[in-house]
Design an enzyme around this catalytic site. Structure first.
Site, PDB file in Angstrom:
ATOM      1  CG  ASP A 297      -1.715  -0.928   1.200  1.00  0.00           C
ATOM      2  OD1 ASP A 297      -2.369  -1.175   0.244  1.00  0.00           O
ATOM      3  OD2 ASP A 297      -2.613  -1.283   2.252  1.00  0.00           O
TER       4      ASP A 297
HETATM    5  N1  URA Z   1      -1.481  -5.873   3.522  1.00  0.00           N
HETATM    6  C1  URA Z   1      -1.684  -4.327   3.562  1.00  0.00           C
HETATM    7  O1  URA Z   1      -2.692  -4.432   4.781  1.00  0.00           O
HETATM    8  N2  URA Z   1      -1.117  -3.544   3.543  1.00  0.00           N
HETATM    9  C2  URA Z   1       0.048  -3.682   2.607  1.00  0.00           C
HETATM   10  O2  URA Z   1       0.532  -2.765   2.217  1.00  0.00           O
HETATM   11  C3  URA Z   1       0.319  -5.254   2.733  1.00  0.00           C
HETATM   12  C4  URA Z   1      -0.234  -6.450   3.379  1.00  0.00           C
END
Ligand code: URA
Length: 238
Positions: A102
């Protein structure tokens, strides 16, 4: 030797399906001859042209990147936000991220130009082990986290069993630091899993990917993967 459609796709000209269309439409030449059979294999020294334009066959490259927070796991962004490949300006190959983290997540992200490698690692059956460290709102204890061992339902589908470790709790701030080990790679998976047990994530970092760690790297740094590391990842992903 590689299949012609794979070589064209790899060069970033088209998807594999599109490349197949180009071949069957007679738009592809190998060493000057039109080739319209899909099974044809070509080597590094063969000159491949699409619509008369030669394509450059890149060597596969593999990087481990310490993604900082506030960067998109993509090669471009229509709103002109920072993307991971901005950090690879001096790398000539057309690399892209393997899976994604993310925008607000930091940590290990692999980048490559090898489509087969990234497809293998992303396959749900063969996902490698990933370790995340999350700062969450709330006091984490064994009882709260227990459901994650069995799996929790997210968007109608149960997650695979995960392991957890409570690294610390701050009673005053009502926050905790939790380590979560998972194999899958669904969108926002860790945030959704911890939200499912009422521990909303405030900060998230991926600290391990298979056997790879961030050792020696600062946010924004990258390094080439060692051939042994590539093998080990593929070994783990079968
Ligand atoms: N899980 C998440 O919620 N975000 C990420 O970036 C990676 C794994």
């Amino acid at each position: 030797m590689e299949r012609l459609q794979k070589v064209i796709a790899h060069a970033g000209i088209a998807s594999r399906r599109k490349a197949e269309d180009y071949i069957t439409a007679g738009r592809v030449r190998v060493n000057g001859e039109v080739v319209n059979e899909l099974g044809t294999k070509v080597g590094k020294k063969d000159r491949v042209e699409v619509d008369g334009v030669p394509i450059y066959q890149e060597e596969p490259v593999y990087y481990l990147f310490y993604k900082p927070r506030g960067v998109i796991s993509a090669v471009s962004d229509d709103k002109n936000r920072a993307v991971v490949t901005d950090y690879f300006a001096e790398v000539p190959e057309r690399i892209y991220p393997v899976g994604r983290l993310d925008y607000d997540t930091s940590g290990i992200l692999l980048l490559t130009n090898d489509g087969d490698f990234s497809q293998k690692l992303a396959h749900p059956k063969h996902e490698v082990e990933k370790v995340y460290v999350a700062k969450v709102k709330g006091i984490a204890d064994k009882q709260t986290l227990q459901p994650l061992r069995k799996g929790v339902r997210i968007e109608g589908r149960k997650t695979a069993p995960a392991r957890y470790n409570i690294l610390s709790t701050d009673k005053k701030a009502e926050t905790s630091i939790v380590e979560l080990t998972i194999h899958e790679g669904r969108n926002h998976q860790v945030k959704n899993m911890l939200a499912a047990v009422n521990l909303p994530v405030q900060k998230l970092k991926r600290e391990r990917y298979g056997e790879l760690t961030l050792k020696g790297l600062q946010p924004g740094d990258y390094r080439r993967l060692h051939p042994k590391e590539i093998k080990s990842l593929l070994g783990q992903s079968k």
